[in-house]
Design an enzyme around this catalytic site. Structure first.
Site: not given
Ligand code: PCA
Length: 218
Positions: A84, A94, A147, A170
């Site tokens: 990211e 959401r 996140c 991610h």
């Molecule tokens: N993914 C979510 C929150 C926790 C996770 O593992 C996100 O992408 O916001």
């Protein structure tokens, strides 16, 4: 648990959104207590909850005084490990978080800047992953759920200590999760763990990022 080595803090989340596992926690826990380039890795699970997650992260920053912090989260539907680039100062959920909260268009931190950039060498990490045959990409958005909330709160917490670097990664679903989501891509846990280990290794090896194009047109 504490050694004299400088520490790297890795965080993952608990399962959310009807899943029974979260690959981010499954992956970072496998790196817990490992040594990478003379640094000790500490893995921490954060709750998938606005507010609570950031409080747990701040407590860990004070307790472990890490020199490098990489928060990891599940991004179901993505096919690659996503480095990211930017965290934005907005919560817009959401779905409800694990505590039932669903903020809409609320700042993560009132009065703070609109965004912070990752201070990880994301282009060098992208190159290292690609060279190792691990599918990766630069992502221009970490979303607006928990996140991004944690990523933004992390970068805000580190804003006055540039020697402590931080960022967010991610990761896709695990294959066993993707079974229940027709068409969704997945990556095996071993691939994810190897990717995260290389992401940590590259950050510790390099102070400055490299300049390679990895932008997006949309
Ligand atoms: N993914 C979510 C929150 C926790 C996770 O593992 C996100 O992408 O916001």
């Amino acid at each position: 648990m504490k050694s004299d080595l400088p520490r790297v803090l890795l965080t993952g989340f608990d399962p959310f959104g009807g899943e029974t596992v979260n690959p981010s926690w499954e992956a970072v826990r496998r790196l817990d207590q490992q040594t990478v380039r003379g640094h000790q890795v500490v893995a921490l699970q954060l709750p998938t909850c606005f507010g609570q997650s950031l409080r747990a992260l701040r407590t860990a920053l004070a307790r472990y005084t890490p020199v490098l912090v990489i928060c990891v989260g599940q991004a179901g539907g993505r096919s690659r490990v996503s480095l990211e680039r930017v965290a934005i100062n907005i919560d817009d959920a959401r779905i409800a978080d694990n505590a039932g909260k669903q903020p809409v268009d609320k700042p993560v931190i009132r009065g703070a800047p609109a965004a912070y950039f990752s201070t990880l060498p994301i282009k060098a990490q992208l190159r290292a992953l690609q060279a190792a045959g691990l599918p990766a990409e630069i992502s221009q958005t970490a979303g607006t759920f928990v996140c991004n909330h944690v990523f933004y709160g992390l970068m805000h917490a580190l804003r006055d200590t540039p020697q402590v670097r931080g960022g967010f990664v991610h990761i896709p679903f695990l294959p066993e999760q993707a079974v229940a989501h027709a068409g969704a891509p997945s990556l095996g846990l071993d691939v994810i763990v190897a990717s995260l280990a290389l992401i940590v290794d590259t950050a510790l090896a390099l102070r400055r990022d490299v300049r390679v194009a990895a932008g997006a047109t949309h």
